[in-house]
Design a protein around this motif. Structure first.
Motif, PDB file in Angstrom:
ATOM      1  N   ARG A 105       0.845  -1.198   0.000  1.00 15.01           N
ATOM      2  CA  ARG A 105       0.000   0.000   0.000  1.00 15.01           C
ATOM      3  C   ARG A 105       0.879   1.247   0.000  1.00 15.01           C
ATOM      4  N   CYS A 106       1.789   1.313  -0.993  1.00  8.06           N
ATOM      5  CA  CYS A 106       2.657   2.485  -1.111  1.00  8.06           C
ATOM      6  C   CYS A 106       1.771   3.726  -1.233  1.00  8.06           C
ATOM      7  N   SER A 107       2.135   4.774  -0.519  1.00  5.67           N
ATOM      8  CA  SER A 107       1.239   5.926  -0.405  1.00  5.67           C
ATOM      9  C   SER A 107       1.086   6.707  -1.710  1.00  5.67           C
ATOM     10  N   PHE A 108       2.018   6.520  -2.674  1.00  6.53           N
ATOM     11  CA  PHE A 108       1.938   7.258  -3.931  1.00  6.53           C
ATOM     12  C   PHE A 108       1.220   6.470  -5.025  1.00  6.53           C
ATOM     13  N   CYS A 109       0.784   5.254  -4.711  1.00  5.35           N
ATOM     14  CA  CYS A 109       0.334   4.316  -5.739  1.00  5.35           C
ATOM     15  C   CYS A 109      -1.129   3.916  -5.551  1.00  5.35           C
ATOM     16  N   VAL A 110      -1.842   3.743  -6.676  1.00  2.64           N
ATOM     17  CA  VAL A 110      -3.240   3.290  -6.609  1.00  2.64           C
ATOM     18  C   VAL A 110      -3.435   1.956  -7.336  1.00  2.64           C
ATOM     19  N   ILE A 111      -2.332   1.291  -7.675  1.00  3.33           N
ATOM     20  CA  ILE A 111      -2.450   0.033  -8.428  1.00  3.33           C
ATOM     21  C   ILE A 111      -3.330  -1.005  -7.720  1.00  3.33           C
ATOM     22  N   PRO A 112      -3.196  -1.206  -6.373  1.00  3.87           N
ATOM     23  CA  PRO A 112      -4.076  -2.196  -5.731  1.00  3.87           C
ATOM     24  C   PRO A 112      -5.563  -1.875  -5.893  1.00  3.87           C
ATOM     25  N   SER A 113      -5.911  -0.578  -5.925  1.00  3.10           N
ATOM     26  CA  SER A 113      -7.328  -0.234  -6.097  1.00  3.10           C
ATOM     27  C   SER A 113      -7.782  -0.474  -7.533  1.00  3.10           C
ATOM     28  N   LEU A 114      -6.841  -0.458  -8.486  1.00  2.00           N
ATOM     29  CA  LEU A 114      -7.185  -0.709  -9.886  1.00  2.00           C
ATOM     30  C   LEU A 114      -7.116  -2.189 -10.228  1.00  2.00           C
ATOM     31  N   ARG A 115      -6.128  -2.889  -9.674  1.00  3.83           N
ATOM     32  CA  ARG A 115      -5.876  -4.274 -10.069  1.00  3.83           C
ATOM     33  C   ARG A 115      -6.049  -5.288  -8.946  1.00  3.83           C
ATOM     34  N   GLY A 116      -6.333  -4.809  -7.722  1.00  4.39           N
ATOM     35  CA  GLY A 116      -6.592  -5.728  -6.617  1.00  4.39           C
ATOM     36  C   GLY A 116      -5.333  -6.225  -5.938  1.00  4.39           C
ATOM     37  N   ASP A 117      -5.535  -7.106  -4.962  1.00  3.84           N
ATOM     38  CA  ASP A 117      -4.409  -7.699  -4.242  1.00  3.84           C
ATOM     39  C   ASP A 117      -3.715  -8.746  -5.118  1.00  3.84           C
ATOM     40  N   LEU A 118      -2.544  -9.179  -4.642  1.00  9.04           N
ATOM     41  CA  LEU A 118      -1.741 -10.150  -5.372  1.00  9.04           C
ATOM     42  C   LEU A 118      -2.542 -11.409  -5.709  1.00  9.04           C
ATOM     43  N   LEU A 224      11.078   7.369   2.691  1.00  7.12           N
ATOM     44  CA  LEU A 224      10.649   5.989   2.439  1.00  7.12           C
ATOM     45  C   LEU A 224       9.522   5.580   3.381  1.00  7.12           C
ATOM     46  N   LYS A 225       9.587   6.077   4.612  1.00 10.22           N
ATOM     47  CA  LYS A 225       8.530   5.785   5.593  1.00 10.22           C
ATOM     48  C   LYS A 225       7.220   6.431   5.152  1.00 10.22           C
ATOM     49  N   LEU A 226       7.311   7.693   4.681  1.00  8.12           N
ATOM     50  CA  LEU A 226       6.114   8.374   4.186  1.00  8.12           C
ATOM     51  C   LEU A 226       5.554   7.672   2.948  1.00  8.12           C
ATOM     52  N   MET A 227       6.447   7.103   2.163  1.00  5.28           N
ATOM     53  CA  MET A 227       6.022   6.353   0.979  1.00  5.28           C
ATOM     54  C   MET A 227       5.475   4.968   1.338  1.00  5.28           C
ATOM     55  N   LYS A 228       5.702   4.561   2.588  1.00  5.83           N
ATOM     56  CA  LYS A 228       5.358   3.210   3.058  1.00  5.83           C
ATOM     57  C   LYS A 228       6.184   2.161   2.302  1.00  5.83           C
ATOM     58  N   ARG A 229       7.483   2.474   2.166  1.00  7.21           N
ATOM     59  CA  ARG A 229       8.441   1.556   1.564  1.00  7.21           C
ATOM     60  C   ARG A 229       9.436   1.111   2.643  1.00  7.21           C
ATOM     61  N   PRO A 230      10.241   0.052   2.394  1.00  9.65           N
ATOM     62  CA  PRO A 230      11.284  -0.326   3.357  1.00  9.65           C
ATOM     63  C   PRO A 230      12.198   0.871   3.603  1.00  9.65           C
ATOM     64  N   ALA A 231      12.565   1.130   4.853  1.00 10.92           N
ATOM     65  CA  ALA A 231      13.183   2.420   5.199  1.00 10.92           C
ATOM     66  C   ALA A 231      14.611   2.327   5.716  1.00 10.92           C
ATOM     67  N   ARG A 232      15.426   1.426   5.139  1.00  7.61           N
ATOM     68  CA  ARG A 232      16.814   1.342   5.589  1.00  7.61           C
ATOM     69  C   ARG A 232      17.743   1.270   4.373  1.00  7.61           C
ATOM     70  N   ALA A 233      18.085   2.455   3.839  1.00  9.96           N
ATOM     71  CA  ALA A 233      18.896   2.526   2.623  1.00  9.96           C
ATOM     72  C   ALA A 233      20.282   1.918   2.836  1.00  9.96           C
ATOM     73  N   GLU A 234      20.807   2.025   4.107  1.00 10.50           N
ATOM     74  CA  GLU A 234      22.142   1.461   4.350  1.00 10.50           C
ATOM     75  C   GLU A 234      22.135  -0.055   4.169  1.00 10.50           C
ATOM     76  N   ASN A 235      21.009  -0.710   4.502  1.00  9.66           N
ATOM     77  CA  ASN A 235      20.887  -2.145   4.264  1.00  9.66           C
ATOM     78  C   ASN A 235      20.883  -2.450   2.771  1.00  9.66           C
ATOM     79  N   VAL A 236      20.243  -1.566   1.995  1.00 10.31           N
ATOM     80  CA  VAL A 236      20.197  -1.736   0.547  1.00 10.31           C
ATOM     81  C   VAL A 236      21.609  -1.707  -0.031  1.00 10.31           C
TER      82      VAL A 236
END
Length: 387
Positions: A105-118, A224-236
């Motif tokens: 449920r990324c905050s910038f994205c509406v794909i789940p509302s258009l295409r549903g869950d996985l 990344l937190k506001l985007m609701k994405r994983p929030a640890r770039a150093e791990n990336v």
């Protein structure tokens, strides 16, 4: 005419509506499908004369609409459709869709509302399609989904069957099995779950292409937190180093968003620093675009349009220098390429339409593999001659 639409960002919506208008002006008989069709009444309001509107992934409804307005006489020459169906890509490569929808449920994205869950496709069905494509001459399979690495989660990694043996509905198992077909296998839209690390050894072994398309989106933990994405770039960064240690030839592509609501100049600088550290091969970037229905629209401190665009330009300028340096390091090497057009092909680091190309002197058959000695490079493309 059938128009397939996108309903994600404003620019895509505008382009979709304009294309419908062009189609209506061209011949007047238009069926509309795709994501924009899922927005109830939206298309009919803009273009009331379209014959029918369907949502995404509904080819049956599209064909019903076509046959309702244009009954089709039987023609044995065109009705004998091969097992692979009708494919819109060139003969030598094809997209292999393994699932529909997304659980994030990324905050910038509406794909789940258009295409549903996985909703993952059974692995036996995916493998049968892949096998038929390869038998029909496809030499490169581009694996796609909204979230490729989540494949099988919704089915609890159920065991399916292919070639008379059990195979789990899971990303790693799918990659192993696709790797047996003898075609190039390229992974797109890979969400960076921990189990993605398990796929990289397959790349080192030559089972699938050493290529990962991972949409990181940003590097600032707060953004990344506001985007609701994983929030640890150093791990990336640590994982990227790990991937390169296992498979030094791996090509990494990613996408980023500049000007997300609340993004400060310091946080944008963090993103530029991340790019410098990560040394990604290919990068795409979008200036943030408010999407109707996206949660991010309610966030405070919207970044002005001109700042979003200016930051996007700066990011792409910084990345251009990185890409150019990484391509320059390939001068003097001989690369295996798949030939898309006379004098033009792609290496394992180049996906069609979104990455660079390898331009070469000499004759090679379209759709076949060739060896090219790299003699010079630019910001995006390589140049060489056939061996």
């Amino acid at each position: 005419m059938i128009v397939n639409t996108c309903g994600f960002i404003d620019a895509a919506v505008a382009e979709s509506l304009a294309t419908i208008g062009e189609a209506l002006a061209e011949n007047g008989k238009v069926v509309v499908t795709g994501c924009l069709g899922a927005k109830q009444g939206f298309i009919k309001k803009a273009h009331p004369s379209v014959l029918a509107v369907t949502g995404p992934h509904d080819s049956a409804a599209v064909m019903d609409a076509v046959h309702a307005h244009l009954p089709k006489p039987h023609d044995p020459y065109t009705d004998l459709i091969p097992d692979i169906g009708v494919k819109l890509t060139p003969r030598h490569y094809a997209y292999l869709k393994i699932s529909e929808g997304c659980n994030h449920r990324c905050s910038f994205c509406v794909i789940p509302s258009l295409r549903g869950d996985l909703a993952s496709r059974p692995i036996g069905e995916v493998m049968l399609e892949a096998e038929n494509l390869v038998k029909a001459g496809v030499k490169e399979l581009l694996v796609i989904a909204q979230d490729t690495s989540a494949y099988g989660v919704d089915l609890k990694y159920r065991t399916g069957f292919w070639g008379g043996r059990p195979v789990k509905t899971k990303m790693l198992d799918l990659c192993k099995t696709l790797g047996e077909l003898g075609a190039w296998v390229r992974l797109h839209y890979v969400y960076p779950y921990p189990h993605v690390d398990d796929v990289v050894p397959l790349m080192a072994e030559g089972k699938i292409l050493p290529y990962l398309d991972v949409p990181f989106q940003h590097a600032s933990s707060r953004i990344l937190k506001l985007m609701k994405r994983p929030a640890r770039a150093e791990n990336v960064l640590a994982r990227i180093r790990g991937w390169r240690k296992i498979c030094p030839q791996i090509a990494l592509r990613s996408t980023f968003i500049t000007g997300f609501p609340g993004e400060t100049e310091a946080e944008f600088s963090e993103l530029l620093e991340f790019l410098k550290e990560a040394q990604l091969d290919r990068v795409g970037c979008f200036a943030y675009s408010p999407v109707a229905g996206a949660a991010a629209n309610a966030l405070p401190d919207a970044v002005p349009d001109e700042v979003r665009e200016e930051r996007r330009g700066r990011l792409m300028q910084a990345q251009a220098a990185i890409s150019a340096a990484r391509l320059k390091a390939k001068i003097g090497r001989t690369l295996k390429v798949i030939v898309d057009e006379p004098g033009l092909g792609r290496s394992s680091a180049d996906a069609p339409e979104i990455d660079g190309v390898v331009r070469f002197k000499g004759r090679a058959r379209v759709g076949e593999f060739a060896e090219v000695l790299i003699e010079r490079s630019g910001e995006h493309d390589l140049h060489g001659r056939l061996q």
